[in-house]
Every structure is written in structure tokens, then in C-alpha cells.
Design an enzyme around this catalytic site. Structure first.
Site, PDB file in Angstrom:
ATOM      1  N   CYS A  96       0.833  -1.198   0.000  1.00 32.42           N
ATOM      2  CA  CYS A  96       0.000   0.000   0.000  1.00 32.42           C
ATOM      3  C   CYS A  96       0.871   1.252   0.000  1.00 32.42           C
ATOM      4  O   CYS A  96       1.935   1.289   0.623  1.00 32.42           O
ATOM      5  CB  CYS A  96      -0.973   0.002   1.168  1.00 32.42           C
ATOM      6  SG  CYS A  96      -0.385   0.806   2.654  1.00 32.42           S
ATOM      7  N   GLU A  97       0.427   2.224  -0.742  1.00 30.87           N
ATOM      8  CA  GLU A  97       1.253   3.423  -0.912  1.00 30.87           C
ATOM      9  C   GLU A  97       1.176   4.361   0.285  1.00 30.87           C
ATOM     10  O   GLU A  97       1.945   5.302   0.374  1.00 30.87           O
ATOM     11  CB  GLU A  97       0.873   4.161  -2.200  1.00 30.87           C
ATOM     12  CG  GLU A  97      -0.491   4.816  -2.189  1.00 30.87           C
ATOM     13  CD  GLU A  97      -0.795   5.472  -3.533  1.00 30.87           C
ATOM     14  OE1 GLU A  97      -0.235   5.039  -4.554  1.00 30.87           O
ATOM     15  OE2 GLU A  97      -1.611   6.413  -3.544  1.00 30.87           O
ATOM     16  N   HIS A  98       0.275   4.095   1.205  1.00 33.19           N
ATOM     17  CA  HIS A  98       0.182   4.967   2.381  1.00 33.19           C
ATOM     18  C   HIS A  98       1.088   4.518   3.516  1.00 33.19           C
ATOM     19  O   HIS A  98       1.569   5.331   4.289  1.00 33.19           O
ATOM     20  CB  HIS A  98      -1.270   5.033   2.881  1.00 33.19           C
ATOM     21  CG  HIS A  98      -2.211   5.596   1.859  1.00 33.19           C
ATOM     22  ND1 HIS A  98      -3.489   5.122   1.660  1.00 33.19           N
ATOM     23  CD2 HIS A  98      -2.034   6.579   0.946  1.00 33.19           C
ATOM     24  CE1 HIS A  98      -4.062   5.803   0.684  1.00 33.19           C
ATOM     25  NE2 HIS A  98      -3.204   6.685   0.226  1.00 33.19           N
ATOM     26  N   HIS A  99       1.290   3.192   3.645  1.00 32.08           N
ATOM     27  CA  HIS A  99       2.090   2.681   4.754  1.00 32.08           C
ATOM     28  C   HIS A  99       3.259   1.811   4.313  1.00 32.08           C
ATOM     29  O   HIS A  99       4.059   1.394   5.135  1.00 32.08           O
ATOM     30  CB  HIS A  99       1.203   1.875   5.711  1.00 32.08           C
ATOM     31  CG  HIS A  99       0.032   2.638   6.245  1.00 32.08           C
ATOM     32  ND1 HIS A  99      -1.192   2.651   5.616  1.00 32.08           N
ATOM     33  CD2 HIS A  99      -0.072   3.445   7.328  1.00 32.08           C
ATOM     34  CE1 HIS A  99      -2.022   3.425   6.310  1.00 32.08           C
ATOM     35  NE2 HIS A  99      -1.369   3.924   7.341  1.00 32.08           N
ATOM     36  N   GLN A 137      -5.693  -0.271  -3.730  1.00 29.06           N
ATOM     37  CA  GLN A 137      -6.364  -1.376  -4.428  1.00 29.06           C
ATOM     38  C   GLN A 137      -7.331  -0.888  -5.498  1.00 29.06           C
ATOM     39  O   GLN A 137      -7.462  -1.502  -6.564  1.00 29.06           O
ATOM     40  CB  GLN A 137      -7.082  -2.259  -3.396  1.00 29.06           C
ATOM     41  CG  GLN A 137      -7.661  -3.523  -4.009  1.00 29.06           C
ATOM     42  CD  GLN A 137      -8.263  -4.429  -2.965  1.00 29.06           C
ATOM     43  OE1 GLN A 137      -7.718  -4.573  -1.874  1.00 29.06           O
ATOM     44  NE2 GLN A 137      -9.379  -5.050  -3.276  1.00 29.06           N
ATOM     45  N   HIS A 165      -5.313  -5.933   3.779  1.00 27.86           N
ATOM     46  CA  HIS A 165      -4.365  -4.823   3.870  1.00 27.86           C
ATOM     47  C   HIS A 165      -3.708  -4.856   5.236  1.00 27.86           C
ATOM     48  O   HIS A 165      -4.378  -4.659   6.249  1.00 27.86           O
ATOM     49  CB  HIS A 165      -5.091  -3.487   3.661  1.00 27.86           C
ATOM     50  CG  HIS A 165      -5.534  -3.287   2.247  1.00 27.86           C
ATOM     51  ND1 HIS A 165      -5.107  -2.241   1.478  1.00 27.86           N
ATOM     52  CD2 HIS A 165      -6.330  -4.037   1.450  1.00 27.86           C
ATOM     53  CE1 HIS A 165      -5.629  -2.339   0.252  1.00 27.86           C
ATOM     54  NE2 HIS A 165      -6.388  -3.419   0.229  1.00 27.86           N
ATOM     55  N   CYS A 167      -1.933  -2.804   6.623  1.00 30.57           N
ATOM     56  CA  CYS A 167      -1.997  -1.541   7.368  1.00 30.57           C
ATOM     57  C   CYS A 167      -3.254  -1.489   8.222  1.00 30.57           C
ATOM     58  O   CYS A 167      -3.353  -0.708   9.163  1.00 30.57           O
ATOM     59  CB  CYS A 167      -1.918  -0.343   6.422  1.00 30.57           C
ATOM     60  SG  CYS A 167      -3.134  -0.335   5.109  1.00 30.57           S
TER      61      CYS A 167
END
Ligand SMILES: [Zn+2]
Length: 204
Positions: A96-99, A137, A165, A167
Site C-alpha cells: 500500500c502506498e500509504h504505509h 487497491q 491490507h 496496514c
């Protein structure tokens, strides 16, 4: 900067002025180890920055590959085959690009061909290219469907992803066992309830 592949050939890695050297990337891992409360000079961690950077090359190798090129070799001799083609349960391993933690799940890719079909392994490779990038996603689901739609110009495309996920399951709200389900339907998969239903019943 000169990135070498296992075969010794320089990788086709996109160059960008902002891209750091391998040594700089390894130094950044050492910083994170210190941040976590570790001693990067202890024996067990000495080679860790090197291993992490190498792992990153695998996790994010999708930036160097072109999904359109993968799909470009098509076959027209199908004896009039005109039913859904489905590759289901493709293992998904993304981040995931956030975490920057794993997204692990399954992808189902289906299309109703027009005049052309593509080798089935190519569908899995397209999933792989988009998965080996930092992702959300929803976007990945759309990218896979759009790539197939653009290159093969089928009557329709359906992509469904179910994934966990980390995260959400291993940090933050801590809800293990939850899956995020996303879908992208194009052409007759969007317009025809019968086609969509057939696809969905095939992946149940
Ligand atoms: Zn996340």
C-alpha cells in the site's frame, strides 16, 4: 548510478534525477533501524540494509515494466470462441502506498474477447506489473482492467480483487480477517447484467 541484474546486465530501470544511489538507499534503511530502536552495527543486522534494498527491487520491479507491451502479442485464431475467458485466483502481493506494508489477496481477471485473445500467462503478468508498485487497491483494479481493455479491445472486461491490507490488519485499527473487495467492469461486463452475473458466479 548503475543497477546490475543477476545476469550482470544493467537493468532497464528508469533513471530519474531524484533517484538515490544504492548506498544512499542502504543508509536510509540504517536510519530506520535506528529509529526502531535497533543497533545497525550488531552482527545480525550488518547485512540487513543490503537485503532490504534488494527486496525493494523485487517488491517494486513493476515500475520498470510496461503492461501494454506484455499484452501486445495476441492471437486471432480462436475458431469463433465467444465466451468469457477467466483467470481466477491469481495470487496478489502488493504494497500500500500509504504505509508501504503488504496487500495480500486474490485477483480474478475476465474478458469477453472481440477478435483477439492473449496468452493466459500474460493476464497474470499484467497483474504482477501493477502489483509490484506502491498501490491503492482501487487504482490497481482499474489499471488492470483498463490495460486489457485498451490493448485487446474486447467486448468487455471484469476485474475483481479481494485482499487483506496489513496496514489495517497488523497495525492501526487492527482488524484481522477483513478483506477489501474492489471491482472494475467495462463494456458488456458493465452493461449486461447477465454477463456480469455469469462472471461473478464463476468466481464465487
Ligand atoms: Zn495502508
Amino acid at each position: 548510478m548503475n543497477i546490475q541484474t543477476k545476469t550482470g546486465k544493467p537493468a532497464k530501470r528508469k533513471q530519474s534525477p531524484a533517484r538515490p544511489s544504492r548506498a544512499e538507499a542502504e543508509a536510509a534503511v540504517r536510519t530506520l533501524l535506528l529509529w526502531a530502536g535497533e543497533d545497525p552495527t550488531r552482527e545480525g543486522l550488518l547485512d540487513t540494509p543490503k537485503r532490504v534494498v534488494k527486496s525493494y527491487e523485487e517488491f517494486f520491479k513493476g515500475y520498470d515494466e510496461d503492461p501494454m507491451a506484455i499484452l501486445s502479442r495476441t492471437f486471432e485464431e480462436t475458431d469463433g470462441y465467444d465466451e468469457i475467458i477467466l483467470l481466477k485466483d491469481i495470487r496478489l502481493e502488493s504494497h500500500c502506498e500509504h504505509h508501504m506494508v503488504p496487500i495480500i489477496g486474490r485477483v480474478h481477471v475476465a474478458y469477453l474477447p472481440g477478435s483477439r485473445v492473449v496468452g493466459i500467462s500474460k493476464l497474470a503478468r499484467v497483474v504482477e506489473v501493477y502489483a509490484k508498485r506502491l498501490q491503492i487497491q482501487e487504482k490497481m483494479t482499474a489499471q488492470i482492467a483498463n490495460a486489457i481493455d485498451t490493448v485487446l479491445q474486447p467486448q468487455g472486461v471484469g476485474v475483481v480483487i479481494k485482499a487483506e491490507h496489513f496496514c489495517m490488519t497488523a497495525r492501526g485499527i487492527m482488524k484481522p480477517g477483513t478483506d477489501l473487495v474492489t471491482s472494475r467492469m467495462l463494456g458488456c461486463f458493465r452493461d449486461s447484467a447477465v454477463t456480469r452475473q455469469e462472471f461473478l458466479s464463476m468466481i464465487e
